[in-house]
Design a protein around this motif. Structure first.
Motif, PDB file in Angstrom:
ATOM      1  N   GLY A   1       0.795  -1.223   0.000  1.00 47.19           N
ATOM      2  CA  GLY A   1       0.000   0.000   0.000  1.00 47.19           C
ATOM      3  C   GLY A   1       0.819   1.259   0.000  1.00 47.19           C
ATOM      4  O   GLY A   1       0.430   2.232   0.656  1.00 47.19           O
ATOM      5  N   ILE A   2       1.933   1.268  -0.690  1.00 47.75           N
ATOM      6  CA  ILE A   2       2.770   2.459  -0.803  1.00 47.75           C
ATOM      7  C   ILE A   2       2.954   2.783  -2.281  1.00 47.75           C
ATOM      8  O   ILE A   2       3.355   1.910  -3.049  1.00 47.75           O
ATOM      9  CB  ILE A   2       4.169   2.243  -0.205  1.00 47.75           C
ATOM     10  CG1 ILE A   2       4.093   1.660   1.192  1.00 47.75           C
ATOM     11  CG2 ILE A   2       4.946   3.543  -0.173  1.00 47.75           C
ATOM     12  CD1 ILE A   2       5.420   1.176   1.702  1.00 47.75           C
ATOM     13  N   THR A   3       2.687   4.008  -2.632  1.00 47.60           N
ATOM     14  CA  THR A   3       2.934   4.450  -3.998  1.00 47.60           C
ATOM     15  C   THR A   3       3.848   5.665  -3.975  1.00 47.60           C
ATOM     16  O   THR A   3       3.844   6.442  -3.013  1.00 47.60           O
ATOM     17  CB  THR A   3       1.630   4.798  -4.731  1.00 47.60           C
ATOM     18  OG1 THR A   3       0.922   5.791  -3.983  1.00 47.60           O
ATOM     19  CG2 THR A   3       0.753   3.566  -4.894  1.00 47.60           C
ATOM     20  N   GLN A   4       4.624   5.793  -5.035  1.00 42.41           N
ATOM     21  CA  GLN A   4       5.505   6.934  -5.192  1.00 42.41           C
ATOM     22  C   GLN A   4       5.233   7.581  -6.543  1.00 42.41           C
ATOM     23  O   GLN A   4       4.999   6.870  -7.528  1.00 42.41           O
ATOM     24  CB  GLN A   4       6.979   6.499  -5.111  1.00 42.41           C
ATOM     25  CG  GLN A   4       7.401   5.996  -3.754  1.00 42.41           C
ATOM     26  CD  GLN A   4       8.882   5.665  -3.697  1.00 42.41           C
ATOM     27  OE1 GLN A   4       9.275   4.589  -3.264  1.00 42.41           O
ATOM     28  NE2 GLN A   4       9.706   6.603  -4.115  1.00 42.41           N
ATOM     29  N   SER A   5       5.265   8.899  -6.559  1.00 46.88           N
ATOM     30  CA  SER A   5       5.085   9.591  -7.816  1.00 46.88           C
ATOM     31  C   SER A   5       5.983  10.816  -7.885  1.00 46.88           C
ATOM     32  O   SER A   5       6.228  11.467  -6.845  1.00 46.88           O
ATOM     33  CB  SER A   5       3.612  10.000  -7.989  1.00 46.88           C
ATOM     34  OG  SER A   5       3.196  10.831  -6.921  1.00 46.88           O
ATOM     35  N   PRO A   6       6.531  11.132  -9.061  1.00 44.91           N
ATOM     36  CA  PRO A   6       6.478  10.282 -10.251  1.00 44.91           C
ATOM     37  C   PRO A   6       7.391   9.079 -10.099  1.00 44.91           C
ATOM     38  O   PRO A   6       8.156   8.998  -9.150  1.00 44.91           O
ATOM     39  CB  PRO A   6       6.987  11.230 -11.345  1.00 44.91           C
ATOM     40  CG  PRO A   6       7.962  12.112 -10.629  1.00 44.91           C
ATOM     41  CD  PRO A   6       7.375  12.323  -9.253  1.00 44.91           C
ATOM     42  N   ARG A   7       7.322   8.146 -11.003  1.00 46.73           N
ATOM     43  CA  ARG A   7       8.223   6.991 -10.977  1.00 46.73           C
ATOM     44  C   ARG A   7       9.542   7.298 -11.676  1.00 46.73           C
ATOM     45  O   ARG A   7      10.570   6.735 -11.307  1.00 46.73           O
ATOM     46  CB  ARG A   7       7.564   5.786 -11.640  1.00 46.73           C
ATOM     47  CG  ARG A   7       6.346   5.268 -10.918  1.00 46.73           C
ATOM     48  CD  ARG A   7       6.706   4.645  -9.549  1.00 46.73           C
ATOM     49  NE  ARG A   7       7.829   3.754  -9.636  1.00 46.73           N
ATOM     50  CZ  ARG A   7       7.774   2.498 -10.073  1.00 46.73           C
ATOM     51  NH1 ARG A   7       6.608   1.986 -10.423  1.00 46.73           N
ATOM     52  NH2 ARG A   7       8.862   1.750 -10.122  1.00 46.73           N
ATOM     53  N   HIS A   8       9.487   8.198 -12.631  1.00 41.90           N
ATOM     54  CA  HIS A   8      10.692   8.631 -13.332  1.00 41.90           C
ATOM     55  C   HIS A   8      10.595  10.131 -13.562  1.00 41.90           C
ATOM     56  O   HIS A   8       9.503  10.641 -13.846  1.00 41.90           O
ATOM     57  CB  HIS A   8      10.818   7.940 -14.705  1.00 41.90           C
ATOM     58  CG  HIS A   8      10.842   6.453 -14.617  1.00 41.90           C
ATOM     59  ND1 HIS A   8      11.989   5.720 -14.487  1.00 41.90           N
ATOM     60  CD2 HIS A   8       9.827   5.550 -14.637  1.00 41.90           C
ATOM     61  CE1 HIS A   8      11.699   4.431 -14.442  1.00 41.90           C
ATOM     62  NE2 HIS A   8      10.396   4.296 -14.524  1.00 41.90           N
TER      63      HIS A   8
ATOM     64  N   THR B   1      19.414  21.111 -13.659  1.00 41.25           N
ATOM     65  CA  THR B   1      20.082  21.683 -12.486  1.00 41.25           C
ATOM     66  C   THR B   1      19.455  23.016 -12.120  1.00 41.25           C
ATOM     67  O   THR B   1      19.183  23.844 -12.994  1.00 41.25           O
ATOM     68  CB  THR B   1      21.578  21.870 -12.773  1.00 41.25           C
ATOM     69  OG1 THR B   1      22.164  20.581 -13.030  1.00 41.25           O
ATOM     70  CG2 THR B   1      22.289  22.509 -11.609  1.00 41.25           C
ATOM     71  N   GLY B   2      19.219  23.200 -10.825  1.00 43.94           N
ATOM     72  CA  GLY B   2      18.695  24.466 -10.330  1.00 43.94           C
ATOM     73  C   GLY B   2      17.193  24.516 -10.171  1.00 43.94           C
ATOM     74  O   GLY B   2      16.668  25.454  -9.562  1.00 43.94           O
ATOM     75  N   THR B   3      16.487  23.540 -10.714  1.00 41.87           N
ATOM     76  CA  THR B   3      15.029  23.553 -10.602  1.00 41.87           C
ATOM     77  C   THR B   3      14.595  22.827  -9.342  1.00 41.87           C
ATOM     78  O   THR B   3      15.254  21.892  -8.891  1.00 41.87           O
ATOM     79  CB  THR B   3      14.364  22.905 -11.809  1.00 41.87           C
ATOM     80  OG1 THR B   3      14.803  21.533 -11.901  1.00 41.87           O
ATOM     81  CG2 THR B   3      14.734  23.621 -13.093  1.00 41.87           C
ATOM     82  N   PRO B   4      13.474  23.240  -8.746  1.00 37.02           N
ATOM     83  CA  PRO B   4      12.943  22.505  -7.600  1.00 37.02           C
ATOM     84  C   PRO B   4      12.194  21.261  -8.068  1.00 37.02           C
ATOM     85  O   PRO B   4      11.586  21.256  -9.143  1.00 37.02           O
ATOM     86  CB  PRO B   4      11.990  23.507  -6.947  1.00 37.02           C
ATOM     87  CG  PRO B   4      11.582  24.413  -8.055  1.00 37.02           C
ATOM     88  CD  PRO B   4      12.706  24.462  -9.031  1.00 37.02           C
ATOM     89  N   VAL B   5      12.269  20.218  -7.260  1.00 35.37           N
ATOM     90  CA  VAL B   5      11.607  18.960  -7.592  1.00 35.37           C
ATOM     91  C   VAL B   5      10.920  18.437  -6.326  1.00 35.37           C
ATOM     92  O   VAL B   5      11.498  18.478  -5.246  1.00 35.37           O
ATOM     93  CB  VAL B   5      12.634  17.901  -8.060  1.00 35.37           C
ATOM     94  CG1 VAL B   5      11.945  16.560  -8.299  1.00 35.37           C
ATOM     95  CG2 VAL B   5      13.352  18.362  -9.320  1.00 35.37           C
ATOM     96  N   THR B   6       9.699  17.974  -6.483  1.00 31.98           N
ATOM     97  CA  THR B   6       8.992  17.375  -5.353  1.00 31.98           C
ATOM     98  C   THR B   6       8.590  15.952  -5.687  1.00 31.98           C
ATOM     99  O   THR B   6       7.973  15.704  -6.735  1.00 31.98           O
ATOM    100  CB  THR B   6       7.749  18.194  -4.972  1.00 31.98           C
ATOM    101  OG1 THR B   6       8.164  19.474  -4.489  1.00 31.98           O
ATOM    102  CG2 THR B   6       6.967  17.498  -3.849  1.00 31.98           C
ATOM    103  N   LEU B   7       8.947  15.035  -4.803  1.00 29.64           N
ATOM    104  CA  LEU B   7       8.557  13.640  -4.926  1.00 29.64           C
ATOM    105  C   LEU B   7       7.509  13.344  -3.847  1.00 29.64           C
ATOM    106  O   LEU B   7       7.608  13.832  -2.717  1.00 29.64           O
ATOM    107  CB  LEU B   7       9.768  12.719  -4.735  1.00 29.64           C
ATOM    108  CG  LEU B   7      11.006  13.027  -5.588  1.00 29.64           C
ATOM    109  CD1 LEU B   7      12.083  11.978  -5.320  1.00 29.64           C
ATOM    110  CD2 LEU B   7      10.667  13.101  -7.056  1.00 29.64           C
TER     111      LEU B   7
END
Lengths: 115, 112
Positions: A3-10, A15-21
């Motif tokens: 019951g665990i999902t992660q997004s995105p998968r890929h 460089t320099g951009t913010p990313v949220t997982l």
């Protein structure tokens, strides 16, 4: 995957951009963890959470922040992505008891490439 | 900081043979856990052994713990090609910890 999902998968980003997982669980477990996995290093803990709005740093927390506004969601943010943050990121959950960590259940992982 | 260290780092055996993997750690623990990771997948919990236990079995898996030597071993009997994976040991420190510390892992290849 318990019951665990992660997004995105890929994800490919620059460089320099913010990313949220995002990590989402349906198990109502108290503890949630973010790890990164790199060749030669095994799994290293980035941050973890022991309840809503309760988080703490892990071994490799520099350049990362986390938030947990609901039991089921744990977000990992790379504030300004760097090439050294290219990695596979895993979320895990646990229902620790008696003050010690018990079994952890892992999500499928997110592959992040920072160009 | 790495706590567990798996040995050997890679092992290649034939189907039907037994596979033994060792883990050494540095500080006192509450429990030690073994995980498996198939290529491209997340880790899967195999077995947990507590500091007051010496041996534990689960199907074809046998785990031993020697706290005096700060070491553990994972034995997979009658291995199958499907056992091909990376294996990790992880420790929960004494007196109490909300975190696991993982070793770097070891690669097991079971040849059909």
């Amino acid at each position: 995957d318990a019951g665990i999902t992660q997004s995105p998968r890929h994800k490919v980003t620059e460089t320099g951009t913010p990313v949220t997982l995002r990590c989402h669980q349906t198990e109502n477990h108290r503890y949630m963890y973010w790890y990164r996995q790199d060749p030669g290093h095994g799994l290293r803990l980035i941050h973890y959470s022991y309840g809503v709005k309760d988080t703490d740093k892990g071994e490799v927390s520099d350049g990362y922040s986390v938030s947990r506004s609901k039991t089921e969601d744990f977000l990992l943010t790379l504030e300004s992505a760097t090439s050294s943050q290219t990695s596979v990121y895993f979320c895990a959950i646990s229902e620790s008891g008696r003050g010690q960590v018990e079994t952890q259940y892992f999500g499928p992982g997110t592959r992040l490439l920072v160009l | 900081s790495q706590q567990g260290e798996e040995d050997p780092q890679a092992l290649s055996i034939q189907e039907g043979e037994n596979a033994t993997m060792n883990c050494s750690y540095k500080t006192s623990i509450n429990n030690l856990q073994w995980y498996r990771q198939n290529s491209g997948r997340g880790l899967v919990h195999l077995i947990l052994i507590r500091s007051n236990e010496r041996e534990k079995h689960s199907g074809r898996l046998r785990v031993t713990l020697d706290t005096s030597k700060k070491s553990s071993s994972l034995l997979i009997t009658a291995s199958r090609a499907a056992d091909t994976a990376s294996y990790f040991c992880a420790t929960a420190s004494f007196p109490g910890s909300e975190k696991l510390v993982f070793g770097k892992g070891m690669k097991l290849t079971v040849n059909p």
